[in-house]
Design a protein around this motif. Sequence first.
Motif, short mmCIF file in Angstrom:
data_model
loop_
_atom_site.label_atom_id
_atom_site.label_comp_id
_atom_site.label_asym_id
_atom_site.label_seq_id
_atom_site.Cartn_x
_atom_site.Cartn_y
_atom_site.Cartn_z
N VAL A 184 19.25 7.43 -26.09
CA VAL A 184 18.92 6.05 -25.73
C VAL A 184 18.19 6.07 -24.39
N ASN A 185 16.87 5.96 -24.43
CA ASN A 185 16.09 6.05 -23.21
C ASN A 185 14.69 5.49 -23.43
N ALA A 186 13.95 5.37 -22.34
CA ALA A 186 12.55 4.94 -22.37
C ALA A 186 11.90 5.51 -21.13
N PHE A 187 10.61 5.78 -21.19
CA PHE A 187 9.92 6.27 -20.01
C PHE A 187 8.47 5.86 -20.03
N ALA A 188 7.87 5.87 -18.84
CA ALA A 188 6.47 5.50 -18.71
C ALA A 188 5.77 6.56 -17.88
N LEU A 189 4.54 6.86 -18.25
CA LEU A 189 3.70 7.77 -17.49
C LEU A 189 2.55 6.97 -16.87
N PRO A 190 1.92 7.51 -15.83
CA PRO A 190 0.78 6.80 -15.23
C PRO A 190 -0.29 6.47 -16.26
N GLY A 191 -0.96 5.37 -16.05
CA GLY A 191 -2.08 5.02 -16.91
C GLY A 191 -1.73 4.22 -18.14
N GLY A 192 -0.45 3.84 -18.33
CA GLY A 192 -0.10 2.94 -19.43
C GLY A 192 0.53 3.58 -20.64
N LYS A 193 0.99 4.83 -20.55
CA LYS A 193 1.62 5.50 -21.69
C LYS A 193 3.14 5.29 -21.63
N ILE A 194 3.69 4.65 -22.67
CA ILE A 194 5.10 4.28 -22.69
C ILE A 194 5.76 4.83 -23.95
N THR A 195 6.98 5.32 -23.79
CA THR A 195 7.77 5.77 -24.93
C THR A 195 9.11 5.06 -24.93
N SER B 145 0.84 -1.18 0.00
CA SER B 145 0.00 0.00 0.00
C SER B 145 0.88 1.24 0.00
N SER B 146 0.44 2.25 -0.70
CA SER B 146 1.18 3.52 -0.69
C SER B 146 0.23 4.64 -1.05
N PHE B 147 0.47 5.80 -0.47
CA PHE B 147 -0.36 6.96 -0.77
C PHE B 147 0.15 7.62 -2.04
N THR B 148 -0.68 7.68 -3.06
CA THR B 148 -0.26 8.27 -4.33
C THR B 148 -0.81 9.67 -4.54
N GLY B 149 -1.81 10.05 -3.78
CA GLY B 149 -2.43 11.34 -4.01
C GLY B 149 -3.58 11.26 -5.01
N PHE B 150 -3.83 10.05 -5.56
CA PHE B 150 -4.92 9.86 -6.50
C PHE B 150 -5.94 8.91 -5.90
N SER B 151 -7.20 9.14 -6.21
CA SER B 151 -8.25 8.33 -5.61
C SER B 151 -8.31 6.95 -6.22
N ASP B 152 -8.06 6.82 -7.51
CA ASP B 152 -8.05 5.51 -8.16
C ASP B 152 -7.19 5.58 -9.40
N ILE B 153 -7.04 4.43 -10.04
CA ILE B 153 -6.14 4.39 -11.20
C ILE B 153 -6.72 5.14 -12.38
N GLY B 154 -8.01 5.46 -12.32
CA GLY B 154 -8.58 6.32 -13.35
C GLY B 154 -7.90 7.67 -13.38
N ASP B 155 -7.44 8.15 -12.20
CA ASP B 155 -6.69 9.40 -12.16
C ASP B 155 -5.34 9.23 -12.86
N ASP B 156 -4.73 8.05 -12.72
CA ASP B 156 -3.49 7.78 -13.45
C ASP B 156 -3.72 7.92 -14.95
N VAL B 157 -4.83 7.34 -15.41
CA VAL B 157 -5.13 7.39 -16.84
C VAL B 157 -5.30 8.82 -17.31
N ARG B 158 -6.02 9.61 -16.53
CA ARG B 158 -6.24 11.01 -16.93
C ARG B 158 -4.93 11.80 -16.94
N LEU B 159 -4.09 11.59 -15.92
CA LEU B 159 -2.83 12.31 -15.87
C LEU B 159 -1.93 11.91 -17.04
N GLY B 160 -1.84 10.61 -17.31
CA GLY B 160 -1.01 10.14 -18.41
C GLY B 160 -1.46 10.68 -19.75
#
Length: 511
Positions: free
Chosen positions: A122-133, A55-70
């Motif tokens: 040469v790099n890669a990154f991920a944002l909340p909600g499933g967005k990957i580069t 468990s960890s406090f993320t500041g978001f109520s659910d993973i739907g917030d991750d999707v919106r932020l990403g």
Amino acid sequence: MTPPRPPHGSHLHHAGCGCAAGGGLSRRRLLLGGAAAGATLALAGCAQNPATGRSSFTGFSDIGDDVRLGAQEYPKLLEEFGGPYQDSRLQGYADAILRKLVPFTEFPDLPWQVTVANTPIVNAFALPGGKITITRGLLAMASSEAELAGVVAHEVGHVTARHSAERQGAGLLAQLGVLVLGAATGSSELANLAGYGAQAYIKGYSRDQEMEADLLGVRYMSAAGYDPEAMATFLQTLGDQARLEARMAGRDPGDVDAYNIMATHPRSVDRVRQAMQLAEAARPPAPVVAREPYLNEISGMLFGDDPEQGLILDRGRRFVHPQLRIAFDAPDGFRLVNGKSRVTAQHPSGAAAVVDLARGRTPDEALARWAGRAAAGRAEALALNGLPAATVPVRLDSRSGPVRGQAVVAPAPAAGTVVRFLFIAPAGQFGRYDEAFRRMTYSFRHLSAAEASAVQPLRLIVTRVEAADTIRDLSARMPYGAFNDDWFRLLNDLAVTDGLQAGELVKIVTQ
């Protein structure tokens, strides 16, 4: 750097979030795989994550917030990485790898997306909600589908563990940057430019987060049928690449560039192998490596800079844009980083020069509009290789206090367009770099039509070894001079004692 769009013009830029380090032996790389689960999308801001079990406090109520932020931030960061690489075949190939992994994650219903970014970094990154580069530069360094799958799986692990969301909850993403300048300068455009792109904002994950992403990545790729050893062997290659580029630049081989995947993802081969053991993922009975299919997919892709964004030459010291027909040099000790809308010359101390394009009929007019109330003195006229230019000192506000800068505007060859230089340094240190900034300013020049047409991009070509071929023969076509053999061995996973085998596929870099 691309031509400016009215009414305010454009910038030159970058950004990232990547993966890391390793040793350096001979290898014909393999890659990974494991077992996983399905799960729910309803994850509270302080609830147990089904991927990590903690468990960890993320500041978001659910993973739907991750999707919106990403979804909100992804286009911005991707743009900082040069935008999508315009190759539908490669984009589709990367997406197919992601789709093989997603069913084995705890969040298969996320709007997963992977994009190949048009940058040689040469790099890669991920944002909340499933967005990957993943960057074009990273694709060039990989030598099999399994290696690329290892990178994607690691980034997927960051998403499912909600590492970016945790950093957002901790306020790290809200405090973007080392030198974020406020609109109180009187010129928000100047302040934004001084932030010099999202690259400066990306912070590396913690070692614990990297271990967690490796644990999850090994699990996902093993379950998808890939050999997990590939995650470690590719990391080894990335470490070799960072050390080679450091040697070429005259730096300590242990000095990792801030944009390198090793800096943004502090990992090591030993830690990845430890993660493989801890993950307890069953190695697939017939693990997928897919070396030749992968090499055939990437053959012909751009290597290094895209000429539409300009090219960095002379080991990172000179910027040349054949379409805009401009060129300038970086000062000693500074490294040029190219992006779609701006170019930065960066010093390890935090000093930087940021260059972009804007609309403007004359340098004087453009300078007055650009600097605004940030001007801290009288504007002066300059002559740069016969070109009329204008400059003014500026005063900018950072979190650490007032920062001195210098703004310079010169005409571009295209009518109604100007090139803008902003020189900045940490508080109280501008004088230390004054001479270096002057040298960069006076190196600016226009290219002739002949000079511009002579500038050609590099490409990664995959060829089959003939019986009489030697490493020296094949590497002679590459552009690295004394380092040709080193680059050939790096790209093809060859130790100093290794030779070539007739019939095998190898990568070379050439025009």
